[in-house]
Scaffold this motif. Sequence first.
Motif, mmCIF file in Angstrom:
data_model
loop_
_atom_site.group_PDB
_atom_site.id
_atom_site.type_symbol
_atom_site.label_atom_id
_atom_site.label_comp_id
_atom_site.label_asym_id
_atom_site.label_seq_id
_atom_site.Cartn_x
_atom_site.Cartn_y
_atom_site.Cartn_z
ATOM 1 N N UNK A 205 0.825 -1.208 0.000
ATOM 2 C CA UNK A 205 0.000 0.000 0.000
ATOM 3 C C UNK A 205 0.861 1.260 0.000
ATOM 4 N N UNK A 206 2.038 1.182 0.629
ATOM 5 C CA UNK A 206 2.954 2.318 0.610
ATOM 6 C C UNK A 206 3.465 2.559 -0.802
ATOM 7 N N UNK A 208 2.002 1.644 -3.536
ATOM 8 C CA UNK A 208 0.894 2.104 -4.379
ATOM 9 C C UNK A 208 0.601 3.573 -4.152
ATOM 10 N N UNK A 209 0.752 4.014 -2.892
ATOM 11 C CA UNK A 209 0.526 5.433 -2.609
ATOM 12 C C UNK A 209 1.446 6.284 -3.479
ATOM 13 N N UNK A 210 2.689 5.850 -3.592
ATOM 14 C CA UNK A 210 3.651 6.621 -4.376
ATOM 15 C C UNK A 210 3.380 6.472 -5.878
ATOM 16 N N UNK A 211 3.150 5.239 -6.313
ATOM 17 C CA UNK A 211 2.820 5.049 -7.736
ATOM 18 C C UNK A 211 1.595 5.876 -8.119
ATOM 19 N N UNK A 212 0.633 5.926 -7.219
ATOM 20 C CA UNK A 212 -0.615 6.642 -7.496
ATOM 21 C C UNK A 212 -0.409 8.137 -7.691
ATOM 22 N N UNK A 213 0.702 8.659 -7.167
ATOM 23 C CA UNK A 213 1.004 10.077 -7.366
ATOM 24 C C UNK A 213 1.809 10.293 -8.637
ATOM 25 N N UNK A 215 4.705 8.594 -9.292
ATOM 26 C CA UNK A 215 6.136 8.472 -9.033
ATOM 27 C C UNK A 215 6.751 7.440 -9.977
ATOM 28 N N UNK A 223 10.743 7.413 -1.807
ATOM 29 C CA UNK A 223 9.792 7.994 -0.854
ATOM 30 C C UNK A 223 8.941 6.960 -0.138
ATOM 31 N N UNK A 224 8.714 5.810 -0.774
ATOM 32 C CA UNK A 224 7.831 4.846 -0.114
ATOM 33 C C UNK A 224 8.610 3.708 0.538
ATOM 34 N N UNK A 228 10.499 4.272 4.509
ATOM 35 C CA UNK A 228 9.729 3.432 5.433
ATOM 36 C C UNK A 228 10.657 2.450 6.154
#
Lengths: 325, 286
Positions: A205-206, A208-213, A215, A223-224, A228
Amino acid sequence: MITASNPSLPATAADLPEPKRWGDRLFKTITFLSAAMVGVGFLLVAYVLIQGAWPAIKLYGWSFLSNTHWNPVTDNYGALPFIVGTLVTSLIALLIAVPLSVGTAIFLTDLAPLWMRQPLTSVIEMLAAVPSVIWGLWGLFVLMPWLHDVPYTWLNKHFSFIPLFAGPIEGSGACILTAGIIVAIMILPIVTSVSREILRSVPDLQREAAYGLGATRWEVTRIAVLSYARRGLMGAAVLGLGRALGETMAVTMVVGNSPKIHASLLQPGWTLASVIANQFGEASGEIQRSVLYEIGLVLVGVTILVNIGALILIKSIETPGSRRT
Amino acid sequence: MSDQAKSVADSSPSAPTPAPQPGSASPASMPSAKAEVAFDIQDLSIFYGKTQAIKNVHLQIPAMSVTAIIGPSGCGKSTALRALNRMHELTPGARHTGKILMKGEDLYGPHVDATVVRRRVGMVFQKSNPFPTLSISENVLVGLRLNGVRDKAFLNQRLEESLRMSALWDEVKDSLNRPGTSLSGGQQQRLCIARALAVRPEILLMDEPCSALDPIATAKVEELIHALKSQYTVVIVTHNMQQAARVSENTAFFYMGSLIEFGPTEQIFMNPKNPQTEAYVSGRFG
Ligand SMILES: Nc1ncnc2c1ncn2[C@@H]1O[C@H](COP(=O)(O)OP(=O)(O)O)[C@@H](O)[C@H]1O
Ligand SMILES: [Mg+2]
């Protein structure tokens, strides 16, 4: 179907029999005993070392730690060259091994094609199982001559004005840098495999959060994933450091075994662990034997101090909010 | 089978036909031939290895409105949504056939970069996922920073705007430097919404954004979706039919990877044309 009309079955939780507690107690006792055994083992080791080192401790006092001489003929012994040798070879090993290990771990978890990941991981885990003395032999017969002929000769020719690379270099190629490189190669597999486990534990999920922006892969890693996992990765480095500090056989074979402190990495040196391995068998006289015990004590002390320092460093990594923007 | 039963039970325990709330699906917002199309999905099929998760779907998602995707668990809602910003490509073994046009442009065209697509199409996930090592403000601005925006004044302005849009500003304006993960669950999800909005995407995808939230936080997020639809195209997957009825103008009902019915939300819930849709929205599953 359970029905309340069956008299042999409890109707409510309150009617359930008391839970059996003896299993709990047994479990607690066993775990406590195991933990206690570790403590007792450590105390025993400390006792043996201190007892063996006592004559030397009485003779030299604290100056043993700062004395740079090592002369069996006059019984003038100091630990500083070995402390420096140990710290410098370990530092070199970490500087080489940690970036390579983390890079390899990133490749294995996030970048390599799926079919490649498992075989590569197995190879790395197998490398971790190669005995120290084998690395030493390889270092002695393959790596060291090459290092001497190519990079060292070149470094010495063009950069000897930098004290770190000053000559004269040993014909064999045995030196502090060679020992650092061998130790780096030896701790690579374990640091890689621990780093890989840590990166795998980063939730998808971390990522994906970055891919979703939007990245890119590298940005996602930065960043993810890396941020982390940074504490865990530093833990992996500390594990590698522990191994590096205590590494013995391979270092003995390539470090040059010279009890001197040089600024140059291309000069021979010695480490705490390798001097014990090298001299204990033929230690002449009670004092020299006792001094080697004390060297062992110093090695334990250095290892503990370095680990404590590393833990403090990890704890102190800034968390957001500790800094003004 | 048990999945389906569970999902129906979750979303409408007493099986009433949920009445859309006034204003959520007014006739004016019904799709018409003139409405601009955000996504034109043509014969889309998606496979995970050998299993087919989406089967020959044709669907036109209108721009500047909220479209809900409903259906039982495992029917392919998330898969369909993730195809819209090429997120499904990250799943090893996933592939697709068919076409998706975004504002007329082939999303999967040979010269289209997936990272650019994901900048234009933002996403909010089922579980909130702020970056734990970043502060609240850094979380919101991370997308802009990735794009190389350095102008302090601009970043500060975006920060406030985005947090206001996600109705979080008043709660966090005095603690912008605290870790994003120090917030409550509902606040974290709104932080993730602010993070997605900060880059001003053209389209916002939301995959069950309220499933981990309490009713109050859910209401806040729904209000936010309402507020967004004047400026954004929103596609929201939801398990909760009342929520679909409350927030969306159009609803797509998926079942076992196929699109069963698509139309104005009011019609889907009050007057479904397909018997399977009828069974699902009325809580009977046939
Ligand atoms: N990563 C994956 N690998 C393999 N199969 C998957 C994966 N993700 C989803 N699926 C399968 O695809 C189908 C649709 O899943 P999904 O889109 O997540 O459904 P929903 O979001 O509607 O619950 C399910 O049958 C699921 O098992
Ligand atoms: Mg889903």
